[in-house]
Design a protein around this motif. Structure first.
Motif: not given
Lengths: 100, 394
Positions: B126-144
């Protein structure tokens, strides 16, 4: 555990409902503002029997854990979690349809 | 903290606590491995100097550090020049963000990860994305808790993606991730967070460019982190200092502690086959007991997991009450519930996998935990849960 938290009050029908676009109006809404985790879920369980099968029970809670725990409770207790909207004061409201 | 007097109620006659609590919170910290203790005194006496100094004391410290590096490299199956000692958090931040830094000049500012990554990884991203104007993308996880590999790879192929982070195994629920099976575009590299798992699980030989470890996971000193940067990897120091990994940490590594960490790692790996087979069996035993309790949510993959760790959540119960009650019975456990966190936020891992976040108990067995300890826990647990439930009135 001592339990000094205030008693939950059962709001009337639609008492403090907000602008839930697609979600149905609850038959009963529980005001759990200010109650710590896991009290909102406990109140949900205590008051499930107050609505008829097929009716919707809502809980208004500031507790951040409720966002995860109301759906998890519904899964574990075989109830139908419908989603979340907000009460008029902006506090999150979670809706569950009673199955049994 | 509770006192040490015998608190066992009449209903649980077999629950008399041992003189020392049974360590079921080893993931958070444990006594140093005996192999580390064995080298520590001599290392402290000999390795106190600046390892860059040209005098004899400096050479001694340098020798210890090189020794430590050699042992860790051999233990983890990497090259000696791929190993750096730093603090555990710095290893994570530098490992991931160094990969991102190397792609920054090409305009790639986004990071891809799983929502169950450790807070150190998520905060760094998050810090990196904020400082450099990028985004963090999260891939989904299953119930496990296992990541959707297709979704992760799809996100990795997006043009703005600089790097991908994935943990070897989860620190709260134990589930492993398929870190050796991630297919990435040529321009994107993988950071593996092994902070919860090195010494317990093997890093894959290939498929990653940087990785981080925390000596706590193998019985080394808690302040020691290991940063691994593959030879020839596209990695640039993301923080002030020299661009290369030789400046890792920005400060000098502590040579005696690094050597103690290395000795602990070697010792842990030498004992691993026997110790971990037993711990897997004991975790299965606890899982089976927890599964018999009403309204208990078992979390994490039952098989592909850390060998020593199990998490479950008990409906209607506050996590802090469970921790205190088990502590009273002589068992040290952890909890991811909000009431046990300084932030009062529930565990983001439990929430991400759709698990119940309150009433949470995380059990992680120290190597010394015996069959008897676990039998005693399995005897006490149903009563503890039933008693606390009775207090709630449900």
């Amino acid at each position: 555990m001592s339990d000094g938290a205030p008693e939950v009050t059962s709001g009337g029908m639609g008492g403090t409902t907000g602008s839930g676009a697609a979600l149905p109006e609850p038959a009963l809404e529980l005001d759990c503002r200010g109650l710590p985790c896991p009290r909102p879920v406990i109140e949900l369980a205590r008051h499930l029997g107050d609505v008829a099968p097929g009716e919707v029970l809502a809980v208004v809670a500031e507790d951040p854990a409720a966002r995860a725990d109301v759906p998890a409770w519904a899964r574990m207790r075989a109830q139908e979690y419908l989603g979340e909207d907000v009460a008029v004061d902006g506090v999150a409201r979670y809706l569950v349809r009673r199955r049994d | 903290m509770q006192d040490q007097t015998d608190p066992a109620p009449a209903s649980t006659p077999a629950s008399t606590p041992a003189s020392a609590p049974v360590l079921l919170d080893a993931a958070a910290g444990r006594p140093l491995h005996p192999a580390a203790l064995e080298v520590l005194d001599a290392a402290l006496a000999r390795g106190w100097a600046d390892p860059r100094a040209l005098h004899r004391a400096g050479r001694d410290a340098r020798l210890l550090l090189e020794n430590a590096r050699e042992v860790v490299a051999g233990s983890l199956g990497v090259r000696r020049d791929e190993v750096r000692f730093t603090s555990p958090v710095d290893a994570v931040q530098r490992g991931l963000l160094g990969l991102a830094r190397a792609r920054l000049d090409a305009g790639a500012r986004d990071l891809v990860l799983a929502p169950v990554e450790h807070a150190h990884v998520r905060h760094a991203a998050s810090w990196w994305a904020q400082v450099h104007g990028g985004s963090v993308h999260e891939a989904p996880v299953g119930r496990d808790g296992r990541v959707d590999l297709d979704a992760l790879e799809r996100l990795a192929r997006a043009p703005g993606t600089a790097a991908v982070a994935l943990q070897l195994a989860n620190h709260e629920i134990g589930t492993t991730q398929p870190v050796g099976a991630v297919a990435l575009p040529e321009s994107v590299d993988l950071f593996v967070d092994g902070s919860a798992s090195l010494g317990l699980l093997d890093l894959p030989r290939e498929g990653w460019a940087a990785a981080a470890g925390h000596a706590t996971s193998w019985g080394g000193p808690g302040g020691v982190g290991v940063l691994l940067v593959r030879h020839g990897a596209r990695w640039l120091n993301p923080f002030p200092g020299d661009p290369g990994p030789q400046d890792a940490g920005g400060a000098l590594p502590d040579a005696p502690l690094a050597l103690a960490a290395a000795a602990a790692l070697r010792g842990t790996l030498a004992e691993r086959a026997g110790v971990d087979a037993r711990r897997r069996r004991l975790v299965d035993r606890i899982r089976a007991t927890a599964a018999t309790l009403p309204d208990v949510d078992l979390v994490g993959d039952p098989d592909d997991r850390l060998p020593h760790l199990l998490t479950f959540s008990c409906l209607y119960l506050p996590g802090d009450a469970l921790v205190r009650e088990l502590d009273r019975h002589g068992f040290a456990v952890a909890s991811g519930s909000a009431c046990t966190a300084s932030t009062l936020e529930p565990s983001h891992v439990l929430a991400a996998v759709g698990a119940l976040t309150h009433g949470n108990v995380r059990v992680s067995l120290a190597p010394e935990v015996t069959d008897d300890d676990v039998e005693r826990l399995c005897h006490v647990l149903p009563d503890v849960v039933a008693r606390l439930r009775a207090e709630v009135g449900l």
